[in-house]
Design a protein around this motif. Structure first.
Motif, PDB file in Angstrom:
ATOM      1  N   ALA A  76      -2.695   7.774   0.045  1.00  0.00           N
ATOM      2  CA  ALA A  76      -1.303   7.275  -0.839  1.00  0.00           C
ATOM      3  C   ALA A  76      -1.871   6.183  -1.729  1.00  0.00           C
ATOM      4  O   ALA A  76      -0.853   6.417  -3.012  1.00  0.00           O
ATOM      5  CB  ALA A  76      -0.602   6.509   0.373  1.00  0.00           C
ATOM      6  N   VAL A 103       8.788   7.826  -3.330  1.00  0.00           N
ATOM      7  CA  VAL A 103       8.430   7.653  -2.067  1.00  0.00           C
ATOM      8  C   VAL A 103       7.951   8.710  -0.947  1.00  0.00           C
ATOM      9  O   VAL A 103       6.944   8.832  -0.318  1.00  0.00           O
ATOM     10  CB  VAL A 103       8.995   6.678  -1.249  1.00  0.00           C
ATOM     11  CG1 VAL A 103       8.321   6.184  -0.058  1.00  0.00           C
ATOM     12  CG2 VAL A 103       9.154   5.125  -2.223  1.00  0.00           C
ATOM     13  N   VAL A 107       4.089   9.595  -0.382  1.00  0.00           N
ATOM     14  CA  VAL A 107       3.976   9.315   1.109  1.00  0.00           C
ATOM     15  C   VAL A 107       4.024  10.470   1.780  1.00  0.00           C
ATOM     16  O   VAL A 107       3.161  10.658   2.787  1.00  0.00           O
ATOM     17  CB  VAL A 107       4.949   7.844   1.517  1.00  0.00           C
ATOM     18  CG1 VAL A 107       4.851   7.820   3.016  1.00  0.00           C
ATOM     19  CG2 VAL A 107       4.835   6.839   0.715  1.00  0.00           C
ATOM     20  N   SER A 151       0.438   5.598   5.486  1.00  0.00           N
ATOM     21  CA  SER A 151       0.726   5.949   4.134  1.00  0.00           C
ATOM     22  C   SER A 151       1.596   5.087   3.372  1.00  0.00           C
ATOM     23  O   SER A 151       1.599   4.998   1.975  1.00  0.00           O
ATOM     24  CB  SER A 151       1.171   7.536   4.220  1.00  0.00           C
ATOM     25  OG  SER A 151       0.256   8.291   4.776  1.00  0.00           O
ATOM     26  N   LEU A 152       2.660   4.462   4.062  1.00  0.00           N
ATOM     27  CA  LEU A 152       3.438   3.594   3.230  1.00  0.00           C
ATOM     28  C   LEU A 152       2.667   2.481   2.855  1.00  0.00           C
ATOM     29  O   LEU A 152       2.910   1.843   1.649  1.00  0.00           O
ATOM     30  CB  LEU A 152       4.551   3.166   4.134  1.00  0.00           C
ATOM     31  CG  LEU A 152       5.893   4.234   4.257  1.00  0.00           C
ATOM     32  CD1 LEU A 152       6.699   3.678   5.635  1.00  0.00           C
ATOM     33  CD2 LEU A 152       6.522   4.291   3.187  1.00  0.00           C
ATOM     34  N   PHE A 155       0.579   3.256  -0.101  1.00  0.00           N
ATOM     35  CA  PHE A 155       1.499   3.415  -1.257  1.00  0.00           C
ATOM     36  C   PHE A 155       1.789   2.046  -1.943  1.00  0.00           C
ATOM     37  O   PHE A 155       1.404   1.749  -3.100  1.00  0.00           O
ATOM     38  CB  PHE A 155       2.777   3.843  -1.002  1.00  0.00           C
ATOM     39  CG  PHE A 155       3.735   4.318  -2.138  1.00  0.00           C
ATOM     40  CD1 PHE A 155       3.546   5.520  -2.891  1.00  0.00           C
ATOM     41  CD2 PHE A 155       4.528   3.343  -2.295  1.00  0.00           C
ATOM     42  CE1 PHE A 155       4.404   5.795  -3.888  1.00  0.00           C
ATOM     43  CE2 PHE A 155       5.381   3.528  -3.558  1.00  0.00           C
ATOM     44  CZ  PHE A 155       5.425   4.804  -4.280  1.00  0.00           C
ATOM     45  N   CYS A 237       6.686  -2.530   5.760  1.00  0.00           N
ATOM     46  CA  CYS A 237       6.310  -1.585   4.508  1.00  0.00           C
ATOM     47  C   CYS A 237       7.410  -1.148   3.813  1.00  0.00           C
ATOM     48  O   CYS A 237       7.458  -0.920   2.561  1.00  0.00           O
ATOM     49  CB  CYS A 237       5.670  -0.554   5.082  1.00  0.00           C
ATOM     50  SG  CYS A 237       3.888  -0.988   5.784  1.00  0.00           S
TER      51      CYS A 237
END
Length: 253
Positions: A76, A103, A107, A151-152, A155, A237
């Protein structure tokens, strides 16, 4: 919601993973296999069991978490950092695409890649040891949720990072040590009382504990507490990403 935008970003990121399959998929699987050989065979032969589970099986959830967390963050982070680096992020920001679409695309692709790697590692583990999953549905839901949550987090790191070195800073110097100290290779109940208390301040403990519970039905921390910790982490997040797009932090400068 612009579904076509989500699919376009998702496909682009997944195609990039296929172009770098050796680094994205094969490398982490090989590394994890070495963990099974070293820890499962060499060390596991000297440890009869942990909480009634063979040591080789006991470390499987921790190894999967170690991989999906680091891979989710790395995929990410690089996915959003590279458009910033080459300047194509401005095309995305100026397009009729909302925050949710951007996103979800980036993501979603990163979470999917880490999920695939996690599944491959789980299959790989069956060649070394016999795995019994007590709560398969809970295991699948937890795996997907943790892949998405980290993954958030990745990011956020990708937007924060201003160099390729900073992309690796958090996964290598923070996440990996937290996973190793979070009970991935041992139960925190094996520690002296003082260090058990200290371990509870490690957020990764709750994720590994919940995931291990889905395998063996036992956990170092109550499953309800672990689920609350995962939900809190994911919510934080999402809140930070919302703030980033609202203020343009390191996106518009």
């Amino acid at each position: 919601m612009n579904i076509h935008a989500i699919i376009a970003i998702f496909h682009y990121e997944m195609a990039r993973a296929l172009r770098t399959a050796l680094q994205s998929i094969i490398s982490p699987v090989m590394s994890t296999s070495l963990y099974f050989v070293v820890f499962g065979a060499a060390i596991g032969s000297r440890i009869e069991s942990v909480e009634g589970v063979s040591y080789g099986a006991f470390i499987v959830p921790g190894l999967i978490m170690l991989t999906v967390m680091t891979q989710g963050i790395t995929n990410a982070a690089f996915g959003i950092y590279f458009p910033k680096f080459i300047g194509s992020i401005y095309e995305v920001l100026s397009a009729p695409v909302g925050v949710v679409e951007v996103v979800a695309g980036y993501v979603g692709a990163a979470a999917t890649k880490s999920l695939i790697i996690g599944i491959i590692i789980m299959i790989t583990a069956t060649f070394f040891i016999d795995i019994q999953i007590a709560h398969p549905i809970a295991m699948a839901l937890l795996l997907v949720t943790i892949c998405f949550a980290f993954s958030l987090f990745g990011f956020i790191i990708g937007i924060w990072a201003q160099s390729f070195e900073q992309l690796q800073l958090v996964p290598l110097l923070i996440i990996t040590p937290l996973v190793f100290l979070g009970g991935s290779f041992y139960s925190i109940t094996m520690l002296p009382p003082f260090w058990q208390t200290v371990s509870l301040f490690n957020p990764v403990v709750y994720l590994i504990s919940a995931f291990r519970w889905s395998f063996f039905g036992t956990a170092d921390v109550a499953i309800g507490v672990s689920l609350a910790a995962i939900a809190a982490f994911t919510t934080v997040c999402i809140g930070i990403i919302w703030w980033i797009f609202k203020t343009g932090y390191r996106l518009k400068s």
